[in-house]
Design a protein around this motif. Structure first.
Motif, PDB file in Angstrom:
ATOM      1  N   LYS A  26      82.662  -0.118   4.100  1.00 60.35           N
ATOM      2  CA  LYS A  26      81.399   0.318   3.492  1.00 60.35           C
ATOM      3  C   LYS A  26      80.383  -0.819   3.443  1.00 60.35           C
ATOM      4  CE  LYS A  26      81.684   4.604   2.390  1.00 60.35           C
ATOM      5  NZ  LYS A  26      80.803   5.550   3.026  1.00 60.35           N
ATOM      6  N   LYS A  27      80.843  -2.008   3.135  1.00 57.36           N
ATOM      7  CA  LYS A  27      79.946  -3.152   2.994  1.00 57.36           C
ATOM      8  C   LYS A  27      79.291  -3.534   4.323  1.00 57.36           C
ATOM      9  CE  LYS A  27      78.366  -6.879   0.864  1.00 57.36           C
ATOM     10  NZ  LYS A  27      77.256  -6.775  -0.034  1.00 57.36           N
ATOM     11  N   PHE A  28      80.062  -3.490   5.401  1.00 55.46           N
ATOM     12  CA  PHE A  28      79.566  -3.935   6.701  1.00 55.46           C
ATOM     13  C   PHE A  28      79.280  -2.775   7.651  1.00 55.46           C
ATOM     14  CE2 PHE A  28      82.174  -7.484   5.109  1.00 55.46           C
ATOM     15  CZ  PHE A  28      81.160  -8.425   4.993  1.00 55.46           C
ATOM     16  N   GLU A  29      79.027  -1.608   7.104  1.00 50.14           N
ATOM     17  CA  GLU A  29      78.740  -0.424   7.913  1.00 50.14           C
ATOM     18  C   GLU A  29      77.464  -0.634   8.723  1.00 50.14           C
ATOM     19  OE1 GLU A  29      78.160   4.348   7.152  1.00 50.14           O
ATOM     20  OE2 GLU A  29      77.854   2.958   5.513  1.00 50.14           O
ATOM     21  N   VAL A  30      77.505  -0.228   9.983  1.00 50.19           N
ATOM     22  CA  VAL A  30      76.349  -0.369  10.859  1.00 50.19           C
ATOM     23  C   VAL A  30      75.580   0.948  10.839  1.00 50.19           C
ATOM     24  CG1 VAL A  30      75.602  -0.759  13.227  1.00 50.19           C
ATOM     25  CG2 VAL A  30      77.563  -2.008  12.314  1.00 50.19           C
ATOM     26  N   LYS A  31      74.341   0.872  10.424  1.00 57.09           N
ATOM     27  CA  LYS A  31      73.494   2.068  10.379  1.00 57.09           C
ATOM     28  C   LYS A  31      72.900   2.297  11.768  1.00 57.09           C
ATOM     29  CE  LYS A  31      73.398   2.229   5.754  1.00 57.09           C
ATOM     30  NZ  LYS A  31      74.629   2.591   5.171  1.00 57.09           N
ATOM     31  N   GLU A  32      72.983   3.527  12.246  1.00 60.83           N
ATOM     32  CA  GLU A  32      72.423   3.861  13.549  1.00 60.83           C
ATOM     33  C   GLU A  32      71.426   4.996  13.383  1.00 60.83           C
ATOM     34  OE1 GLU A  32      74.165   5.794  17.490  1.00 60.83           O
ATOM     35  OE2 GLU A  32      74.926   3.778  17.121  1.00 60.83           O
ATOM     36  N   ASP A  33      70.368   4.910  14.129  1.00 63.02           N
ATOM     37  CA  ASP A  33      69.332   5.935  14.090  1.00 63.02           C
ATOM     38  C   ASP A  33      69.928   7.261  14.562  1.00 63.02           C
ATOM     39  OD1 ASP A  33      67.017   7.483  14.349  1.00 63.02           O
ATOM     40  OD2 ASP A  33      65.829   5.778  15.017  1.00 63.02           O
ATOM     41  N   PRO A  34      69.792   8.342  13.799  1.00 62.72           N
ATOM     42  CA  PRO A  34      70.373   9.627  14.201  1.00 62.72           C
ATOM     43  C   PRO A  34      69.747  10.195  15.472  1.00 62.72           C
ATOM     44  CG  PRO A  34      69.045   9.889  12.216  1.00 62.72           C
ATOM     45  CD  PRO A  34      69.140   8.425  12.494  1.00 62.72           C
ATOM     46  N   ARG A  35      68.562   9.721  15.825  1.00 63.06           N
ATOM     47  CA  ARG A  35      67.933  10.213  17.054  1.00 63.06           C
ATOM     48  C   ARG A  35      68.710   9.799  18.291  1.00 63.06           C
ATOM     49  NH1 ARG A  35      62.006   7.965  16.365  1.00 63.06           N
ATOM     50  NH2 ARG A  35      63.270   6.143  15.874  1.00 63.06           N
ATOM     51  N   VAL A  36      69.421   8.667  18.228  1.00 64.37           N
ATOM     52  CA  VAL A  36      70.218   8.216  19.371  1.00 64.37           C
ATOM     53  C   VAL A  36      71.284   9.259  19.688  1.00 64.37           C
ATOM     54  CG1 VAL A  36      71.821   6.463  20.200  1.00 64.37           C
ATOM     55  CG2 VAL A  36      69.789   5.778  18.947  1.00 64.37           C
ATOM     56  N   GLU A  37      71.977   9.730  18.669  1.00 64.40           N
ATOM     57  CA  GLU A  37      73.027  10.736  18.879  1.00 64.40           C
ATOM     58  C   GLU A  37      72.429  12.060  19.363  1.00 64.40           C
ATOM     59  OE1 GLU A  37      76.656  12.172  19.402  1.00 64.40           O
ATOM     60  OE2 GLU A  37      76.247  10.118  18.786  1.00 64.40           O
ATOM     61  N   MET A  38      71.274  12.443  18.836  1.00 64.44           N
ATOM     62  CA  MET A  38      70.635  13.689  19.267  1.00 64.44           C
ATOM     63  C   MET A  38      70.248  13.616  20.744  1.00 64.44           C
ATOM     64  SD  MET A  38      68.342  14.218  15.834  1.00 64.44           S
ATOM     65  CE  MET A  38      67.457  15.664  16.347  1.00 64.44           C
ATOM     66  N   ILE A  39      69.727  12.473  21.161  1.00 62.44           N
ATOM     67  CA  ILE A  39      69.336  12.303  22.562  1.00 62.44           C
ATOM     68  C   ILE A  39      70.562  12.267  23.456  1.00 62.44           C
ATOM     69  CG2 ILE A  39      68.255  10.712  24.204  1.00 62.44           C
ATOM     70  CD1 ILE A  39      66.234  10.035  21.992  1.00 62.44           C
ATOM     71  N   LYS A  40      71.623  11.583  23.019  1.00 58.70           N
ATOM     72  CA  LYS A  40      72.861  11.531  23.812  1.00 58.70           C
ATOM     73  C   LYS A  40      73.425  12.927  24.058  1.00 58.70           C
ATOM     74  CE  LYS A  40      75.945   9.061  21.919  1.00 58.70           C
ATOM     75  NZ  LYS A  40      76.951   8.147  21.373  1.00 58.70           N
ATOM     76  N   GLN A  41      73.286  13.809  23.080  1.00 60.28           N
ATOM     77  CA  GLN A  41      73.822  15.162  23.223  1.00 60.28           C
ATOM     78  C   GLN A  41      73.093  15.979  24.280  1.00 60.28           C
ATOM     79  OE1 GLN A  41      73.810  16.850  19.312  1.00 60.28           O
ATOM     80  NE2 GLN A  41      75.598  15.691  18.656  1.00 60.28           N
ATOM     81  N   ILE A  42      71.799  15.730  24.487  1.00 61.07           N
ATOM     82  CA  ILE A  42      71.071  16.529  25.480  1.00 61.07           C
ATOM     83  C   ILE A  42      71.093  15.899  26.874  1.00 61.07           C
ATOM     84  CG2 ILE A  42      69.546  17.540  23.774  1.00 61.07           C
ATOM     85  CD1 ILE A  42      67.354  15.645  24.899  1.00 61.07           C
ATOM     86  N   LEU A  43      71.477  14.613  26.958  1.00 63.36           N
ATOM     87  CA  LEU A  43      71.593  13.973  28.269  1.00 63.36           C
ATOM     88  C   LEU A  43      72.791  14.552  29.023  1.00 63.36           C
ATOM     89  CD1 LEU A  43      70.802  10.283  27.325  1.00 63.36           C
ATOM     90  CD2 LEU A  43      69.361  11.834  28.627  1.00 63.36           C
ATOM     91  N   PRO A  44      72.764  14.531  30.354  1.00 59.53           N
ATOM     92  CA  PRO A  44      73.853  15.127  31.128  1.00 59.53           C
ATOM     93  C   PRO A  44      75.200  14.440  30.947  1.00 59.53           C
ATOM     94  CG  PRO A  44      72.110  14.310  32.586  1.00 59.53           C
ATOM     95  CD  PRO A  44      71.677  14.052  31.198  1.00 59.53           C
ATOM     96  N   GLY A  45      75.218  13.200  30.520  1.00 61.42           N
ATOM     97  CA  GLY A  45      76.477  12.500  30.299  1.00 61.42           C
ATOM     98  C   GLY A  45      77.127  11.984  31.566  1.00 61.42           C
ATOM     99  N   ALA A  46      76.354  11.844  32.626  1.00 61.01           N
ATOM    100  CA  ALA A  46      76.898  11.376  33.900  1.00 61.01           C
ATOM    101  C   ALA A  46      77.140   9.871  33.896  1.00 61.01           C
ATOM    102  CB  ALA A  46      75.948  11.734  35.036  1.00 61.01           C
ATOM    103  N   ASN A  47      76.467   9.138  33.012  1.00 63.55           N
ATOM    104  CA  ASN A  47      76.566   7.673  32.962  1.00 63.55           C
ATOM    105  C   ASN A  47      76.383   7.063  34.349  1.00 63.55           C
ATOM    106  OD1 ASN A  47      76.966   7.439  30.168  1.00 63.55           O
ATOM    107  ND2 ASN A  47      79.126   7.914  30.396  1.00 63.55           N
ATOM    108  N   CYS A  48      75.421   7.591  35.085  1.00 64.67           N
ATOM    109  CA  CYS A  48      75.234   7.211  36.486  1.00 64.67           C
ATOM    110  C   CYS A  48      74.440   5.920  36.650  1.00 64.67           C
ATOM    111  CB  CYS A  48      74.542   8.337  37.225  1.00 64.67           C
ATOM    112  SG  CYS A  48      72.906   8.733  36.580  1.00 64.67           S
ATOM    113  N   GLY A  49      73.619   5.581  35.670  1.00 63.55           N
ATOM    114  CA  GLY A  49      72.811   4.371  35.780  1.00 63.55           C
ATOM    115  C   GLY A  49      71.534   4.566  36.571  1.00 63.55           C
TER     116      GLY A  49
END
Length: 95
Positions: A26-49
């Motif tokens: 809890k003390k060292f929890e890394v906060k991440e912007d929830p928009r990152v996860e929302m964008i990752k969900q709509i991306l194709p997920g090919a990790n093609c670069g």
């Protein structure tokens, strides 16, 4: 009697270390912007670069940070990924 003492000692140590790990998590929890996860969900997920980033997660983080444009995902163009990213960024803008 040695077995009982050993068992009690291990139980106490387990409880102490478990409590310490829970507190540390809890003390060292890394906060991440929830928009990152929302964008990752709509991306194709090919990790093609093809966007110039190491994968879909790196691209999503770059978009949220303002370092990448919305239309860099080449495999996602036919499905309208850039418009969906634009909507997420506009609707969920930080205050």
């Amino acid at each position: 009697m040695v077995i009982v003492y050993s068992t009690l000692l291990m139980a106490v140590l387990g409880l102490a270390f478990g409590t310490f790990l829970a507190y540390s998590a809890k003390k060292f929890e890394v906060k991440e912007d929830p928009r990152v996860e929302m964008i990752k969900q709509i991306l194709p997920g090919a990790n093609c670069g093809a966007c110039g980033y190491a994968g879909c997660e790196a691209y999503a983080k770059a978009v949220v940070a303002g370092k990448a444009t919305f239309d860099m995902c080449i495999p996602g163009r036919p499905s309208g990924v850039s418009e969906k990213i634009r909507e997420i960024m506009e609707k969920n803008a930080p205050n």
